[in-house]
Scaffold this active site. Sequence first.
Site, mmCIF file in Angstrom:
data_model
loop_
_atom_site.group_PDB
_atom_site.id
_atom_site.type_symbol
_atom_site.label_atom_id
_atom_site.label_comp_id
_atom_site.label_asym_id
_atom_site.label_seq_id
_atom_site.Cartn_x
_atom_site.Cartn_y
_atom_site.Cartn_z
ATOM 1 N N ARG A 1 0.438 -5.987 12.445
ATOM 2 C CA ARG A 1 -0.316 -5.243 13.463
ATOM 3 C C ARG A 1 -0.717 -6.130 14.611
ATOM 4 O O ARG A 1 -0.701 -5.713 15.767
ATOM 5 C CB ARG A 1 -1.589 -4.669 12.840
ATOM 6 C CG ARG A 1 -1.452 -3.228 12.533
ATOM 7 C CD ARG A 1 -2.799 -2.635 12.219
ATOM 8 N NE ARG A 1 -2.593 -1.605 11.219
ATOM 9 C CZ ARG A 1 -3.566 -0.969 10.600
ATOM 10 N NH1 ARG A 1 -4.817 -1.303 10.844
ATOM 11 N NH2 ARG A 1 -3.292 -0.037 9.730
ATOM 12 N N GLU B 1 -7.455 -1.584 14.453
ATOM 13 C CA GLU B 1 -8.072 -2.532 13.525
ATOM 14 C C GLU B 1 -7.079 -3.615 13.119
ATOM 15 O O GLU B 1 -6.002 -3.329 12.628
ATOM 16 C CB GLU B 1 -8.530 -1.767 12.270
ATOM 17 C CG GLU B 1 -9.105 -2.660 11.199
ATOM 18 C CD GLU B 1 -9.162 -1.972 9.844
ATOM 19 O OE1 GLU B 1 -9.579 -0.794 9.768
ATOM 20 O OE2 GLU B 1 -8.785 -2.620 8.858
ATOM 21 N N GLU C 1 1.118 4.010 1.292
ATOM 22 C CA GLU C 1 0.619 4.817 2.415
ATOM 23 C C GLU C 1 1.520 6.023 2.585
ATOM 24 O O GLU C 1 2.668 5.888 2.985
ATOM 25 C CB GLU C 1 0.665 4.010 3.723
ATOM 26 C CG GLU C 1 -0.318 2.890 3.826
ATOM 27 C CD GLU C 1 -1.734 3.363 4.140
ATOM 28 O OE1 GLU C 1 -1.920 4.580 4.350
ATOM 29 O OE2 GLU C 1 -2.629 2.502 4.151
ATOM 30 N N SER D 1 -10.314 -6.887 8.407
ATOM 31 C CA SER D 1 -11.589 -6.493 7.800
ATOM 32 C C SER D 1 -12.118 -7.700 7.064
ATOM 33 O O SER D 1 -11.341 -8.569 6.657
ATOM 34 C CB SER D 1 -11.396 -5.415 6.741
ATOM 35 O OG SER D 1 -11.035 -4.231 7.317
ATOM 36 N N ARG E 1 1.272 2.552 12.868
ATOM 37 C CA ARG E 1 0.489 1.353 12.532
ATOM 38 C C ARG E 1 0.373 1.089 11.030
ATOM 39 O O ARG E 1 -0.351 0.188 10.619
ATOM 40 C CB ARG E 1 -0.890 1.419 13.195
ATOM 41 C CG ARG E 1 -1.650 2.703 12.895
ATOM 42 C CD ARG E 1 -2.814 2.890 13.851
ATOM 43 N NE ARG E 1 -3.947 2.055 13.498
ATOM 44 C CZ ARG E 1 -4.860 2.371 12.575
ATOM 45 N NH1 ARG E 1 -4.762 3.506 11.903
ATOM 46 N NH2 ARG E 1 -5.864 1.561 12.325
ATOM 47 N N HIS E 2 1.055 1.889 10.225
ATOM 48 C CA HIS E 2 1.030 1.688 8.766
ATOM 49 C C HIS E 2 2.434 1.491 8.234
ATOM 50 O O HIS E 2 3.356 2.197 8.621
ATOM 51 C CB HIS E 2 0.447 2.906 8.051
ATOM 52 C CG HIS E 2 -1.019 3.069 8.235
ATOM 53 N ND1 HIS E 2 -1.541 3.892 9.197
ATOM 54 C CD2 HIS E 2 -2.072 2.520 7.588
ATOM 55 C CE1 HIS E 2 -2.868 3.842 9.139
ATOM 56 N NE2 HIS E 2 -3.213 3.010 8.176
ATOM 57 N N ARG F 1 0.859 -1.191 0.000
ATOM 58 C CA ARG F 1 0.000 0.000 0.000
ATOM 59 C C ARG F 1 0.892 1.238 0.000
ATOM 60 O O ARG F 1 1.757 1.374 0.874
ATOM 61 C CB ARG F 1 -0.896 0.054 1.243
ATOM 62 C CG ARG F 1 -1.719 -1.201 1.495
ATOM 63 C CD ARG F 1 -3.132 -1.095 0.979
ATOM 64 N NE ARG F 1 -3.789 -2.385 1.095
ATOM 65 C CZ ARG F 1 -4.811 -2.648 1.896
ATOM 66 N NH1 ARG F 1 -5.309 -1.670 2.640
ATOM 67 N NH2 ARG F 1 -5.357 -3.851 1.936
HETATM 68 P P1 AMO Z 1 -8.111 -3.862 4.668
HETATM 69 O O1 AMO Z 1 -7.752 -2.857 3.647
HETATM 70 O O2 AMO Z 1 -8.906 -3.384 5.834
HETATM 71 O O3 AMO Z 1 -8.985 -5.035 4.039
HETATM 72 O O4 AMO Z 1 -6.791 -4.572 5.180
HETATM 73 C C1 AMO Z 1 -6.862 -5.698 6.031
HETATM 74 C C2 AMO Z 1 -5.921 -5.547 7.212
HETATM 75 O O5 AMO Z 1 -4.590 -5.382 6.748
HETATM 76 C C3 AMO Z 1 -3.870 -4.559 7.633
HETATM 77 N N1 AMO Z 1 -3.340 -3.396 6.902
HETATM 78 C C4 AMO Z 1 -2.140 -2.840 7.132
HETATM 79 N N2 AMO Z 1 -1.167 -3.141 7.999
HETATM 80 C C5 AMO Z 1 -0.049 -2.387 7.992
HETATM 81 N N3 AMO Z 1 0.137 -1.350 7.151
HETATM 82 C C6 AMO Z 1 -0.812 -0.994 6.266
HETATM 83 N N4 AMO Z 1 -0.585 0.014 5.429
HETATM 84 C C7 AMO Z 1 -2.012 -1.765 6.222
HETATM 85 N N5 AMO Z 1 -3.132 -1.714 5.480
HETATM 86 C C8 AMO Z 1 -3.932 -2.713 5.907
HETATM 87 C C9 AMO Z 1 -4.816 -4.127 8.729
HETATM 88 C C10 AMO Z 1 -6.160 -4.330 8.071
HETATM 89 O O6 AMO Z 1 -7.187 -4.567 9.005
HETATM 90 N N6 AMO Z 1 -9.466 -7.154 1.144
HETATM 91 C C11 AMO Z 1 -9.780 -6.670 2.465
HETATM 92 C C12 AMO Z 1 -9.947 -7.794 3.451
HETATM 93 C C13 AMO Z 1 -11.157 -8.675 3.167
HETATM 94 O O7 AMO Z 1 -12.279 -8.113 3.078
HETATM 95 O O8 AMO Z 1 -10.979 -9.892 3.031
HETATM 96 C C14 AMO Z 1 -8.654 -5.735 2.919
HETATM 97 O O9 AMO Z 1 -7.583 -5.700 2.394
HETATM 98 O O10 AMO Z 1 -4.647 -4.989 9.829
#
Ligand code: AMO
Length: 437
Positions: free
Chosen positions: A411, A360, A216, A363, A222-223, A214
């Site tokens: 996370r 979180e 970000e 998801s 946390r990212h 991502r």
């Molecule tokens: P989502 O975008 O909420 O859902 O991502 C799922 C989980 O991935 C982790 N996460 C991250 N951890 C660290 N850095 C980041 N930049 C980051 N982005 C996300 C989080 C988050 O809850 N496809 C859907 C899931 C599904 O519906 O099956 C998805 O990607 O812990």
Amino acid sequence: MAPPVRTVQEFLSAPVDGSVVLGGWVEDVRNLGSIAFVLVRLCDGTVQVTAKKKSNEALFLQLTKLSRESVVRVAGNVVSNREARQGRELQPVRIDVLAAAAAPLPLGVVDKVGAEFDTRLDNRTIDLRKPATQAIFRVRSLLEGALRGELHRRGFMEVHTPKLAGAGAEGGATLFQTDYFGRRAYLAQSPQLYKQMLMATGFDRVFEIAPAFRAEPSDTVRHVTEFVSFDGEVSWIEDQEDILRIIEEIVVGAFASVREGAKEALTSLGVEIRVPSLPIPRVPYVEALERLRERGKRIRDGDDIDTEGEKALGQSMAEKGHEMFFITEYPTAIKPFYVMANPEEPEYSYSFDLEYRGDEMASGGQREHRYDVLLENLKTKGLDPAGFEFYLSAFRYGIPPHGGWGLGVDRLVQRLLALPNIREAILFPRDRNRLQP
Ligand code: AMO
């Protein structure tokens, strides 16, 4: 020469007065003039090597000149010594310096003074020599293994989906774009589209543990830009409750395994794992907003719950004894196109987040499996169906109802071990400013 012993355990099982060859890093050298002590660090602890000047002056000199963190092989005799940590020490007969470490070290391994986090990450191979840093990754490895085990036991198949993608699954804002022989390609933000496509094949329970990317831009604790996503997808579900039940059972089961299996690492980190009891509470989005408003947070109907809101909600649930809970039935408008809306209340969706300690973790939800509705969803979200043809075709030719989740492993480790920064839970973290080491 025989291969050196790797662990203190092996050293301890060697007979006293017998000879042993050790391989390790020079952690510390203490020269008291007539006697010198060198602590050699093996994989799981240190062994004391003791040399007397009068026994072998050349060897004594060699030993006292060793630079900290050099890699050595020491052949010698095992001798009882009640003052040594293991009740025994090695008296050397030969030392080979296999790789001399340059001095000064950019980072101490045993220094009491804490280094800046960036210095630690810049010199991660040295930082990773610290027992406390290693403990994090021992716990992490056990956690991943436990999650795998939980799913294998439930008949899930482990899969690997492409990380070079032709379309983004989770919205345009965080897409990493790259050139693919003159065409546009993206680094996979999640395995979402592919794990769903597998539901059209008859593989009805799949999971994947793999990197997700991502872009970000925000610099938070946390990212990161590359994280490990633990995804599952399940066919023939009645409703999203089927998914909630699986995920709560596997996470709680994995916590229990880690508590049992990683006692030593957890003690060294000063962490006690509290295993949540089942079922984990479900808090519908609408109720979550009420709770937040009660705590003075200004939030409008339909708004996403931001980081601060998650923290406040986490606190309010923790006060009731729940560190882990689900937020369910999010507004359809703030969820991705693949989420199924509740047919009776289409403004709310069959979706959830798993929250733990105010953050979180995952998801998921039930997916839209009806081709026509999915097509409409894409258009409503302003996406061009042409770009998703490879995905849509899986729905055109028959796919059962399904749902799943995506959980951020980094996370989860961060919160489980109460680490201040997600980067602590990643061997070589990637963020906006860090592409090396
Ligand atoms: P989502 O975008 O909420 O859902 O991502 C799922 C989980 O991935 C982790 N996460 C991250 N951890 C660290 N850095 C980041 N930049 C980051 N982005 C996300 C989080 C988050 O809850 N496809 C859907 C899931 C599904 O519906 O099956 C998805 O990607 O812990």
